[in-house]
Design a protein around this motif. Structure first.
Motif, mmCIF file in Angstrom:
data_model
loop_
_atom_site.group_PDB
_atom_site.id
_atom_site.type_symbol
_atom_site.label_atom_id
_atom_site.label_comp_id
_atom_site.label_asym_id
_atom_site.label_seq_id
_atom_site.Cartn_x
_atom_site.Cartn_y
_atom_site.Cartn_z
ATOM 1 N N MET A 198 89.357 33.834 65.991
ATOM 2 C CA MET A 198 89.129 35.072 65.553
ATOM 3 C C MET A 198 90.329 35.917 64.919
ATOM 4 O O MET A 198 91.471 35.569 65.123
ATOM 5 N N VAL A 199 89.898 36.678 63.792
ATOM 6 C CA VAL A 199 90.941 37.340 63.272
ATOM 7 C C VAL A 199 90.305 38.682 62.935
ATOM 8 O O VAL A 199 89.343 38.802 63.251
ATOM 9 N N GLN A 200 91.422 39.555 63.021
ATOM 10 C CA GLN A 200 90.903 40.833 62.969
ATOM 11 C C GLN A 200 90.456 41.344 61.683
ATOM 12 O O GLN A 200 90.870 41.152 60.592
ATOM 13 N N ALA A 201 89.255 42.102 61.608
ATOM 14 C CA ALA A 201 88.639 42.739 60.481
ATOM 15 C C ALA A 201 88.287 44.402 60.764
ATOM 16 O O ALA A 201 87.351 44.529 61.317
ATOM 17 N N GLY A 202 89.227 45.132 60.412
ATOM 18 C CA GLY A 202 89.237 46.470 60.876
ATOM 19 C C GLY A 202 88.857 46.766 62.085
ATOM 20 O O GLY A 202 90.164 46.075 63.132
ATOM 21 N N TRP A 203 88.186 47.418 62.989
ATOM 22 C CA TRP A 203 88.135 47.698 64.371
ATOM 23 C C TRP A 203 87.250 46.490 65.058
ATOM 24 O O TRP A 203 86.859 46.757 65.932
#
Length: 280
Positions: free
Chosen positions: A108-113
């Motif tokens: 999983m990678v960060q995408a905004g919030w």
């Protein structure tokens, strides 16, 4: 996480959230269904969808009147895919994790919030955790996501806990602010996260954070599977598998410091002033 603008365009955020509802498990939507899912008026949703359709980002079936993703997104997706080196780098590590654990491994990678699944390797067992590449998730729910939230700057964590994204997402999602902050501190202390039925009933998971060349969290690698099966395997083996993979992926992304990276994060030679990520 990179610095973000101080202000956001709410109408654009609403439009993007509509696009994010489309997924492999739900590729088509009616106006009414999207309006209900997003909590927006049907008239507003209809105008947004018509605009996306005009520019080729959505197409509408002339018979069913349902919408699906259009060719403009295919072109954009191919361009984005060329830049997703992290997914390519992660896949051999995920295969190693799944071979060692027998369970589904996920990046999983960060995408905004939120976070988004960029890569996964399925468990060979017929009963397994279902993970979809391209699916969005909440940063505060599940061991696949909480390592990301745990290593964000304090200001960003505080902003997230005041955002509309901090809501219940599953049977055991932590929705108490102080309890979640304590849990995030525990994740940083231990160097991994653990969850049980936080997103889906009877699904257990272990996850560890991935850092970029500056020591900023960029994602997490996790193992997830049925609780009944994981209960018969040493938790230490699950933890070691995800930590080893997260440490190696961080090294491949350029991080040369200790793992996990120090928290709060800092730029070389100075403390970084964290900016709140923009609401998608």
């Amino acid at each position: 996480m990179r610095a973000a603008p101080r202000s956001t365009i709410q109408s654009l955020g609403r439009a993007l959230r509509l696009l994010q509802q489309f997924s492999p498990s739900h590729p088509e939507w009616s106006v009414g269904e999207l309006a209900a899912a997003a909590g927006l008026p049907k008239g507003t949703v209809s105008k947004i969808l018509a605009t996306f359709q005009e520019h080729g980002y959505l197409i509408q079936d002339p018979v069913t009147r349902r919408y699906r993703l259009g060719p403009a997104l295919l072109v954009a997706g191919r361009m984005a895919e060329n830049g997703l080196d992290i997914a390519r780098l992660a896949l051999p590590l995920l295969r190693r994790v799944t071979e060692a654990s027998g369970e589904t491994s996920i990046l999983m990678v960060q995408a905004g919030w939120r976070s988004i699944c960029l890569a996964k390797v399925d468990s060979p067992h017929p009963v397994r955790m279902a993970a979809e590449v391209g699916r969005f998730a909440s940063l505060h729910s599940g061991a696949s996501n909480k390592p990301i939230l745990a290593y964000l700057p304090e200001e960003a964590i505080d902003a997230y806990l005041r955002s509309p994204y901090f809501v219940r997402r599953g049977p055991r999602t932590i929705t108490d602010r102080e309890q979640l902050l304590a849990n995030l501190a525990e994740i940083r202390r231990r160097g991994y996260s653990e969850s049980d039925s936080e997103v889906e009933v009877d699904i257990q998971a272990f996850g560890a954070a991935v850092f970029d060349a500056y020591g900023w969290v960029t994602g997490a690698i996790s193992i997830a599977g049925p609780r009944q099966r994981l209960a018969h395997r040493p938790a230490s083996a699950m933890v070691a598998a995800v930590q080893d993979a997260a440490r190696e992926l961080s090294r491949l992304l350029g991080w040369q410091g200790t793992w996990p990276a120090p928290w709060p994060p800092a730029r070389p030679g100075q403390r970084r002033r964290a900016s709140n990520p923009s609401l998608p």
